[in-house]
Design a protein around this motif. Structure first.
Motif, mmCIF file in Angstrom:
data_model
loop_
_atom_site.group_PDB
_atom_site.id
_atom_site.type_symbol
_atom_site.label_atom_id
_atom_site.label_comp_id
_atom_site.label_asym_id
_atom_site.label_seq_id
_atom_site.Cartn_x
_atom_site.Cartn_y
_atom_site.Cartn_z
ATOM 1 N N ASP A 62 -10.824 -36.172 72.159
ATOM 2 C CA ASP A 62 -11.054 -34.760 72.485
ATOM 3 C C ASP A 62 -10.767 -34.515 73.959
ATOM 4 O O ASP A 62 -11.367 -35.147 74.828
ATOM 5 C CB ASP A 62 -12.504 -34.383 72.171
ATOM 6 N N ILE A 63 -9.861 -33.590 74.226
ATOM 7 C CA ILE A 63 -9.421 -33.301 75.594
ATOM 8 C C ILE A 63 -9.622 -31.823 75.875
ATOM 9 O O ILE A 63 -9.127 -30.972 75.127
ATOM 10 C CB ILE A 63 -7.935 -33.665 75.791
ATOM 11 N N THR A 64 -10.351 -31.528 76.932
ATOM 12 C CA THR A 64 -10.481 -30.151 77.408
ATOM 13 C C THR A 64 -9.686 -30.039 78.696
ATOM 14 O O THR A 64 -9.964 -30.741 79.662
ATOM 15 C CB THR A 64 -11.956 -29.782 77.657
ATOM 16 N N LEU A 65 -8.683 -29.184 78.673
ATOM 17 C CA LEU A 65 -7.753 -29.054 79.795
ATOM 18 C C LEU A 65 -7.795 -27.643 80.335
ATOM 19 O O LEU A 65 -7.725 -26.687 79.579
ATOM 20 C CB LEU A 65 -6.335 -29.391 79.336
ATOM 21 N N ALA A 102 -14.670 -38.968 80.479
ATOM 22 C CA ALA A 102 -13.743 -39.266 81.578
ATOM 23 C C ALA A 102 -13.247 -37.973 82.208
ATOM 24 O O ALA A 102 -12.817 -37.053 81.500
ATOM 25 C CB ALA A 102 -12.570 -40.096 81.084
ATOM 26 N N ILE A 103 -13.303 -37.925 83.541
ATOM 27 C CA ILE A 103 -12.869 -36.743 84.293
ATOM 28 C C ILE A 103 -11.880 -37.203 85.360
ATOM 29 O O ILE A 103 -12.281 -37.686 86.427
ATOM 30 C CB ILE A 103 -14.072 -36.035 84.944
ATOM 31 N N VAL A 157 -12.538 -36.032 77.235
ATOM 32 C CA VAL A 157 -11.843 -35.942 78.518
ATOM 33 C C VAL A 157 -11.937 -34.503 79.001
ATOM 34 O O VAL A 157 -11.716 -33.562 78.239
ATOM 35 C CB VAL A 157 -10.357 -36.349 78.391
ATOM 36 N N ILE A 158 -12.292 -34.350 80.264
ATOM 37 C CA ILE A 158 -12.277 -33.036 80.907
ATOM 38 C C ILE A 158 -11.260 -33.108 82.038
ATOM 39 O O ILE A 158 -11.458 -33.837 83.019
ATOM 40 C CB ILE A 158 -13.666 -32.653 81.434
ATOM 41 N N ALA A 159 -10.163 -32.396 81.878
ATOM 42 C CA ALA A 159 -9.053 -32.433 82.842
ATOM 43 C C ALA A 159 -8.969 -31.086 83.535
ATOM 44 O O ALA A 159 -8.381 -30.134 83.015
ATOM 45 C CB ALA A 159 -7.739 -32.772 82.132
ATOM 46 N N ASP A 160 -9.582 -30.999 84.703
ATOM 47 C CA ASP A 160 -9.684 -29.754 85.461
ATOM 48 C C ASP A 160 -8.797 -29.860 86.699
ATOM 49 O O ASP A 160 -9.085 -30.660 87.601
ATOM 50 C CB ASP A 160 -11.146 -29.528 85.858
#
Length: 381
Positions: free
Chosen positions: A12-15, A141-142, A179-182
């Motif tokens: 799961d990836i939040t971008l 993971a960030i 994953v949180i990709a900010d």
């Protein structure tokens, strides 16, 4: 409304900009009640880490913090991290930072419940099956750099300071659950690290694309990842606040890490010994040796590179691609060769031996042996 999207491949990836605010919900979804935040030593007290801790606190958590992570993490860092994890009575990891922090955070979650030494789980054959798998804690993971893609990987790189080698430790449950990709977290990265980490993503995609292994899904991902780097890395390097470029580079980094399950090669097998012996930045080292490895592999990869140039709209076939690569490295201030990079030559034989033992060596399009690895290293100087 927040401008971010959700993916579920490979996890799961939040971008998107502002997506760090999703961290409390991510912890709840993962079943984490007492998160230990793991980050690079150089980020202790940094605004982004304080913001991460504040977001968790505002979400009802009382997070712990572990910052004792070297640029090339080692077993000493791991032992300290496990001690911190157990003394805090944590039940999950929030790893935030570059590839070093992400790798170490994943390894802490994995090794906190193991009885065998970490080196027993090196990424060979099915050694991971010896592990105790039931109580491995969840990981969020960030990434704050766009390079290693460790946030979507099931392994961590750890330096054995006694043997002076880098080893890849693998277990399927080391894959972060979220994953949180900010891109907001990448703006403070200095240009040299934008360049080095970005070229790491490029190397992952390029070696995966050139690997002779059959994996059409990874092949397609590598191809598009290379396009994203080509179009966005120079922009991110020149303008640290270019949100679109930063976001696309986060995508490219994750795509590279997904793609390289198809295989890596001599770029990485040459790079790892240099990092182990001389503590050089991994992505920058990849960028330094890259053109020399491509020339070495030319007989096996030329037709594939020609197809790549058509997709990337680069003229001139293989030679045109090499010209593009040299221009890209120059624009990013990548050292011309290992001499300029400050690597001494007195350990060449040891480096060659270490490169051949590295698991990435087996994936090179041209079979490696001691003689041609020595020649390849010499060309890099």
């Amino acid at each position: 409304m927040p401008n971010y999207s959700n993916w579920s491949y490979p996890t799961d990836i939040t971008l998107g900009q502002g997506s760090l605010k999703q961290l409390p919900e991510a912890c709840h979804s993962a079943g984490i009640g007492k998160p230990l935040v793991v980050t690079d030593r150089g980020l202790e007290g940094h605004h982004m880490i304080e913001t991460c801790l504040d977001v968790l606190t505002e979400g009802g958590f009382s997070p712990g913090l572990f910052c004792d992570v070297d640029p090339n993490p080692n077993q000493v860092n791991l032992e300290a991290g496990i001690k911190a994890f157990k003394s805090f009575e944590a039940d999950g990891i929030v790893a935030i930072g570059g590839g070093s922090a992400l790798d170490l955070g994943k390894l802490v979650a994995f090794m906190a419940v193991q009885t065998l030494p970490v080196w027993e789980f090196e990424d060979f054959d099915d050694l991971w099956m010896k592990a105790e798998s039931n109580d491995i804690s969840p990981i969020i993971a960030i990434p704050t750099t766009a390079g290693t893609g460790s946030e979507v990987g099931r392994a961590g790189v750890l330096t054995d300071t006694i043997a002076k080698t880098k080893k890849v430790i693998f277990h399927p449950k080391m894959l972060p659950t979220r994953v949180i990709a900010d891109p907001d977290l990448t703006y403070s990265l200095p240009p040299s690290l934008v360049a080095g980490t970005g070229m790491d993503a490029f190397a992952h995609c390029l070696e995966a694309y050139c690997s002779p292994s059959f994996h059409p899904m990874s092949q397609g991902i590598a191809l598009e990842g290379l396009r994203l780097v080509k179009e966005n890395l120079p922009k991110a390097y020149e303008d640290r606040e270019n949100q679109n470029a930063r976001e696309n580079m986060l995508c490219a980094a994750m795509m590279g890490a997904v793609a390289f399950q198809k295989g890596l090669g001599a770029i990485h097998s040459l790079s790892h010994p240099i990092g182990s012996l001389y503590d050089k930045h991994h992505g920058t080292t990849n960028a330094v040796v890259m053109p020399y490895v491509l020339e070495f592999n030319r007989p096996a990869i030329e037709s594939r590179i020609v197809s790549l140039t058509n997709y990337l709209e680069i003229s001139g076939g293989f030679d045109g691609f090499m010209e593009y690569l040299h221009d890209l490295r120059s624009s990013l201030n990548i050292p011309l060769n290992l001499t300029v990079f400050g690597v001494p030559t007195h350990n060449l034989r040891l480096m060659a031996e270490m490169a051949l033992k590295n698991p990435t060596a087996a994936g090179n399009p041209i079979a490696l042996n001691f003689e041609n690895v020595m020649e390849l290293y010499e060309s890099c100087f």
